[in-house]
Design a protein around this motif. Structure first.
Motif, short mmCIF file in Angstrom:
data_model
loop_
_atom_site.label_atom_id
_atom_site.label_comp_id
_atom_site.label_asym_id
_atom_site.label_seq_id
_atom_site.Cartn_x
_atom_site.Cartn_y
_atom_site.Cartn_z
N VAL A 1 0.87 -1.18 0.00
CA VAL A 1 0.00 0.00 0.00
C VAL A 1 0.90 1.22 0.00
N THR B 1 0.89 5.13 0.13
CA THR B 1 -0.04 6.21 0.44
C THR B 1 0.63 7.57 0.30
N ASN B 2 -0.05 8.44 -0.45
CA ASN B 2 0.38 9.84 -0.57
C ASN B 2 1.83 9.96 -1.06
N ALA C 1 -2.95 4.62 -2.51
CA ALA C 1 -3.99 5.32 -1.76
C ALA C 1 -3.71 6.82 -1.74
N ASP C 2 -4.73 7.60 -2.08
CA ASP C 2 -4.60 9.06 -2.08
C ASP C 2 -3.32 9.52 -2.76
N THR D 1 -8.02 6.40 0.74
CA THR D 1 -7.61 5.60 1.90
C THR D 1 -8.77 4.79 2.47
N VAL E 1 -9.51 1.83 0.21
CA VAL E 1 -8.46 0.81 0.26
C VAL E 1 -8.55 0.02 1.56
N ARG E 2 -8.73 0.69 2.68
CA ARG E 2 -8.83 0.01 3.97
C ARG E 2 -10.04 -0.92 4.01
N ALA F 1 2.06 -1.21 4.46
CA ALA F 1 1.68 0.18 4.18
C ALA F 1 2.87 1.11 4.39
N GLY G 1 4.12 5.20 3.92
CA GLY G 1 3.58 6.55 3.78
C GLY G 1 4.41 7.45 2.90
N LEU H 1 3.03 7.72 7.25
CA LEU H 1 1.64 7.29 7.38
C LEU H 1 0.90 8.14 8.41
N TRP I 1 -3.92 5.12 9.33
CA TRP I 1 -3.29 3.87 8.91
C TRP I 1 -2.67 3.13 10.08
#
Length: 264
Positions: free
Chosen positions: A119, A121-122, A147-148, A176, A179-180, A213, A215, A221, A225
């Motif tokens: 995952v 994210t951002n 995610a995002d 997010t 995805v979660r 995950a 970040g 993150l 998360w």
């Protein structure tokens, strides 16, 4: 042969370097022999191809153009001036294509037993996202959930940094919360990476169905998360409290791969 850099088609391709034009036209650019060869091998449909033989380096470019043409792509030669306008690379290799942006919904993903996901994210830097795709391919993980996203997966530098694995690694993009929810629905537990965690990544159980995950480059993150998940850290012996996001993903993914091999 295209001979004028002012040609309207050339200008439309150049505009695709900007995300707003990629999003509006639902098209993106694939540049490079290796990248186009990977796309073709993965069965990824390519619409039009521009090539300049002056940049060919006897790696099989003519054969690749023939294969692209046979696959249905419209292949058009250009002179050096036109290709210089089209290319975003300092040392182009004479091959550039435009393709339709595919749908990247979570629902299109297959979920194998004991699947391993990344995952992301951002993530802001295209090079990091591309490197993450390359690592997922290297360890044989199930796919990447973006995610995002702060950068889109079809940024030319993502395509390049992924070394063409963008076209073969299963990929989805969503918010997010979505995805979660998808991970929970499929019984995939989340292992979050955080420099503030107390558990060493090598001590964590990364077997079974798990999503690692990672970040963004600046903030890492967020609490959403980390809350309710197992958080792990990579121990740092120097002054820095963390490493690059793509490197973090690589460390955790290869550890997960090692644990899985050891259990077989």
């Amino acid at each position: 042969m295209l001979t004028s850099p002012a040609n309207a088609r050339v200008k439309r391709v150049v505009k695709l370097r900007a995300r707003r034009h990629r999003d509006r036209e639902r098209r993106f650019v694939i540049e490079g022999f290796r990248e186009l060869d990977s796309a073709l091998r993965a069965g990824f449909p390519v619409g039009e191809v521009f090539y300049c033989e002056q940049h060919f380096a006897a790696r099989g470019e003519q054969e690749l153009v023939r294969r692209l043409r046979d696959s249905g792509a419209v292949c058009e030669p250009t002179n050096a001036a036109v290709f210089a306008k089209l290319s975003y690379r300092h040392t182009p290799d004479g091959l550039l294509a435009v393709a339709a942006t595919p749908e990247l919904a979570l629902s299109r993903l297959d979920v194998p037993e004991d699947s391993l996901w990344l995952v992301a994210t951002n993530i802001e830097k295209p090079g990091n996202l591309g490197a993450m795709l390359r690592t997922v391919d290297a360890v044989g993980a199930s796919g990447v959930l973006v995610a995002d996203p702060a950068t889109d997966p079809f940024n030319p530098n993502v395509v390049r940094a992924s070394v063409g694995t963008l076209f073969s690694v299963p990929l989805a993009v969503a918010g997010t919360a979505e995805v979660r929810a998808w991970l929970a629905d499929h019984g995939i537990r989340v292992v979050a990476t955080s420099p503030d965690a107390t558990t060493d990544y090598a001590e964590a159980d990364l077997s079974g169905s798990v999503a690692i995950a990672v970040g963004g480059e600046h903030g890492g993150l967020d609490a959403e998360w980390i809350a309710g998940t197992e958080a792990v850290r990579i121990p740092m012996a120097g002054q820095a409290d963390s490493i690059n996001a793509a490197m973090t993903a690589a460390v955790l993914l290869f550890e997960a791969s090692r644990q899985r091999r050891a259990s077989r």
